[in-house]
Write a protein that holds these residues in place. Sequence first.
Motif, PDB file in Angstrom:
ATOM      1  N   VAL A   1       0.830  -1.195   0.000  1.00 39.29           N
ATOM      2  CA  VAL A   1       0.000   0.000   0.000  1.00 39.29           C
ATOM      3  C   VAL A   1       0.869   1.251   0.000  1.00 39.29           C
ATOM      4  O   VAL A   1       0.568   2.199  -0.710  1.00 39.29           O
ATOM      5  CB  VAL A   1      -0.958  -0.013   1.214  1.00 39.29           C
ATOM      6  N   ILE A   2       1.944   1.237   0.758  1.00 36.80           N
ATOM      7  CA  ILE A   2       2.811   2.416   0.833  1.00 36.80           C
ATOM      8  C   ILE A   2       3.478   2.677  -0.516  1.00 36.80           C
ATOM      9  O   ILE A   2       3.519   3.810  -0.984  1.00 36.80           O
ATOM     10  CB  ILE A   2       3.876   2.249   1.936  1.00 36.80           C
ATOM     11  N   LEU A   3       3.971   1.605  -1.152  1.00 40.83           N
ATOM     12  CA  LEU A   3       4.617   1.784  -2.457  1.00 40.83           C
ATOM     13  C   LEU A   3       3.635   2.299  -3.497  1.00 40.83           C
ATOM     14  O   LEU A   3       3.992   3.102  -4.356  1.00 40.83           O
ATOM     15  CB  LEU A   3       5.235   0.465  -2.922  1.00 40.83           C
ATOM     16  N   LYS A   4       2.390   1.820  -3.420  1.00 45.25           N
ATOM     17  CA  LYS A   4       1.373   2.262  -4.380  1.00 45.25           C
ATOM     18  C   LYS A   4       1.113   3.763  -4.261  1.00 45.25           C
ATOM     19  O   LYS A   4       0.856   4.438  -5.250  1.00 45.25           O
ATOM     20  CB  LYS A   4       0.085   1.470  -4.167  1.00 45.25           C
ATOM     21  N   ASN A   5       1.212   4.300  -3.040  1.00 45.39           N
ATOM     22  CA  ASN A   5       1.023   5.736  -2.832  1.00 45.39           C
ATOM     23  C   ASN A   5       2.086   6.552  -3.557  1.00 45.39           C
ATOM     24  O   ASN A   5       1.862   7.707  -3.911  1.00 45.39           O
ATOM     25  CB  ASN A   5       1.052   6.070  -1.340  1.00 45.39           C
ATOM     26  N   TYR A   6       3.253   5.960  -3.775  1.00 46.23           N
ATOM     27  CA  TYR A   6       4.343   6.644  -4.481  1.00 46.23           C
ATOM     28  C   TYR A   6       4.354   6.332  -5.976  1.00 46.23           C
ATOM     29  O   TYR A   6       5.265   6.721  -6.689  1.00 46.23           O
ATOM     30  CB  TYR A   6       5.695   6.278  -3.854  1.00 46.23           C
ATOM     31  N   GLY A   7       3.384   5.573  -6.455  1.00 51.67           N
ATOM     32  CA  GLY A   7       3.271   5.291  -7.878  1.00 51.67           C
ATOM     33  C   GLY A   7       3.953   4.011  -8.323  1.00 51.67           C
ATOM     34  O   GLY A   7       4.103   3.775  -9.518  1.00 51.67           O
ATOM     35  N   VAL A   8       4.382   3.174  -7.379  1.00 50.66           N
ATOM     36  CA  VAL A   8       5.036   1.912  -7.725  1.00 50.66           C
ATOM     37  C   VAL A   8       3.966   0.856  -7.975  1.00 50.66           C
ATOM     38  O   VAL A   8       3.055   0.686  -7.177  1.00 50.66           O
ATOM     39  CB  VAL A   8       5.989   1.453  -6.601  1.00 50.66           C
ATOM     40  N   GLU A   9       4.077   0.152  -9.113  1.00 53.17           N
ATOM     41  CA  GLU A   9       3.110  -0.890  -9.473  1.00 53.17           C
ATOM     42  C   GLU A   9       3.806  -2.229  -9.570  1.00 53.17           C
ATOM     43  O   GLU A   9       4.945  -2.322 -10.031  1.00 53.17           O
ATOM     44  CB  GLU A   9       2.486  -0.587 -10.840  1.00 53.17           C
ATOM     45  N   GLU A  10       3.105  -3.285  -9.162  1.00 51.21           N
ATOM     46  CA  GLU A  10       3.622  -4.640  -9.289  1.00 51.21           C
ATOM     47  C   GLU A  10       3.415  -5.129 -10.719  1.00 51.21           C
ATOM     48  O   GLU A  10       2.384  -4.872 -11.323  1.00 51.21           O
ATOM     49  CB  GLU A  10       2.874  -5.552  -8.316  1.00 51.21           C
ATOM     50  N   ILE A  11       4.404  -5.834 -11.245  1.00 54.17           N
ATOM     51  CA  ILE A  11       4.295  -6.438 -12.577  1.00 54.17           C
ATOM     52  C   ILE A  11       3.794  -7.863 -12.384  1.00 54.17           C
ATOM     53  O   ILE A  11       4.508  -8.703 -11.844  1.00 54.17           O
ATOM     54  CB  ILE A  11       5.652  -6.443 -13.310  1.00 54.17           C
ATOM     55  N   ASN A  12       2.568  -8.120 -12.801  1.00 52.03           N
ATOM     56  CA  ASN A  12       1.982  -9.456 -12.689  1.00 52.03           C
ATOM     57  C   ASN A  12       1.201  -9.715 -13.968  1.00 52.03           C
ATOM     58  O   ASN A  12       0.096  -9.242 -14.137  1.00 52.03           O
ATOM     59  CB  ASN A  12       1.078  -9.565 -11.462  1.00 52.03           C
ATOM     60  N   ARG A  13       1.804 -10.474 -14.885  1.00 54.48           N
ATOM     61  CA  ARG A  13       1.203 -10.685 -16.195  1.00 54.48           C
ATOM     62  C   ARG A  13       0.974 -12.162 -16.459  1.00 54.48           C
ATOM     63  O   ARG A  13       1.189 -12.641 -17.559  1.00 54.48           O
ATOM     64  CB  ARG A  13       2.114 -10.063 -17.258  1.00 54.48           C
ATOM     65  N   VAL A  14       0.540 -12.898 -15.467  1.00 56.87           N
ATOM     66  CA  VAL A  14       0.251 -14.325 -15.636  1.00 56.87           C
ATOM     67  C   VAL A  14      -0.871 -14.472 -16.666  1.00 56.87           C
ATOM     68  O   VAL A  14      -1.891 -13.788 -16.598  1.00 56.87           O
ATOM     69  CB  VAL A  14      -0.157 -14.969 -14.297  1.00 56.87           C
ATOM     70  N   GLY A  15      -0.650 -15.353 -17.644  1.00 57.79           N
ATOM     71  CA  GLY A  15      -1.639 -15.578 -18.695  1.00 57.79           C
ATOM     72  C   GLY A  15      -1.458 -14.697 -19.907  1.00 57.79           C
ATOM     73  O   GLY A  15      -2.143 -14.871 -20.910  1.00 57.79           O
ATOM     74  N   GLU A  16      -0.523 -13.754 -19.841  1.00 60.39           N
ATOM     75  CA  GLU A  16      -0.268 -12.870 -20.980  1.00 60.39           C
ATOM     76  C   GLU A  16       1.020 -13.295 -21.683  1.00 60.39           C
ATOM     77  O   GLU A  16       1.834 -14.023 -21.126  1.00 60.39           O
ATOM     78  CB  GLU A  16      -0.152 -11.420 -20.506  1.00 60.39           C
ATOM     79  N   VAL A  17       1.226 -12.826 -22.897  1.00 58.48           N
ATOM     80  CA  VAL A  17       2.419 -13.165 -23.671  1.00 58.48           C
ATOM     81  C   VAL A  17       3.644 -12.522 -23.021  1.00 58.48           C
ATOM     82  O   VAL A  17       3.617 -11.366 -22.608  1.00 58.48           O
ATOM     83  CB  VAL A  17       2.270 -12.693 -25.132  1.00 58.48           C
ATOM     84  N   PHE A  18       4.722 -13.286 -22.935  1.00 56.82           N
ATOM     85  CA  PHE A  18       5.981 -12.846 -22.346  1.00 56.82           C
ATOM     86  C   PHE A  18       6.487 -11.572 -23.002  1.00 56.82           C
ATOM     87  O   PHE A  18       6.521 -11.462 -24.219  1.00 56.82           O
ATOM     88  CB  PHE A  18       7.014 -13.964 -22.496  1.00 56.82           C
ATOM     89  N   ASP A  19       6.866 -10.591 -22.193  1.00 60.99           N
ATOM     90  CA  ASP A  19       7.422  -9.326 -22.679  1.00 60.99           C
ATOM     91  C   ASP A  19       8.802  -9.139 -22.042  1.00 60.99           C
ATOM     92  O   ASP A  19       8.904  -8.900 -20.844  1.00 60.99           O
ATOM     93  CB  ASP A  19       6.505  -8.164 -22.294  1.00 60.99           C
ATOM     94  N   PRO A  20       9.887  -9.252 -22.828  1.00 63.19           N
ATOM     95  CA  PRO A  20      11.234  -9.144 -22.257  1.00 63.19           C
ATOM     96  C   PRO A  20      11.555  -7.767 -21.679  1.00 63.19           C
ATOM     97  O   PRO A  20      12.522  -7.625 -20.939  1.00 63.19           O
ATOM     98  CB  PRO A  20      12.156  -9.478 -23.436  1.00 63.19           C
ATOM     99  N   ASN A  21      10.741  -6.770 -21.969  1.00 59.89           N
ATOM    100  CA  ASN A  21      10.946  -5.445 -21.384  1.00 59.89           C
ATOM    101  C   ASN A  21      10.467  -5.385 -19.939  1.00 59.89           C
ATOM    102  O   ASN A  21      10.890  -4.511 -19.188  1.00 59.89           O
ATOM    103  CB  ASN A  21      10.222  -4.381 -22.203  1.00 59.89           C
ATOM    104  N   LEU A  22       9.566  -6.292 -19.561  1.00 59.75           N
ATOM    105  CA  LEU A  22       9.000  -6.289 -18.215  1.00 59.75           C
ATOM    106  C   LEU A  22       9.394  -7.501 -17.389  1.00 59.75           C
ATOM    107  O   LEU A  22       9.285  -7.468 -16.160  1.00 59.75           O
ATOM    108  CB  LEU A  22       7.464  -6.244 -18.291  1.00 59.75           C
TER     109      LEU A  22
END
Length: 64
Positions: A1-22
């Motif tokens: 919650v604290i990180l989200k207040n500063y604009g930090v987002e979790e990368i969770n792309r289960v089920g999506e096509v692999f992206d080497p940038n993320l």
Amino acid sequence: VILKNYGVEEINRVGEVFDPNLEQALLTDTVEDKEDEVVLEVLQKGYKLKDRVIRPASVKINQK
């Protein structure tokens, strides 16, 4: 919650096509009913701040 207040987002792309940038692929598995190069599991969470990747997610992807 604290990180989200500063604009930090979790990368969770289960089920999506692999992206080497993320993400970085550490393991592969073969699951017949999933598409090729799809993220199957997140092994270590990744984070991004706005559009900049702080740490890429370590993932397992599908390889046929």
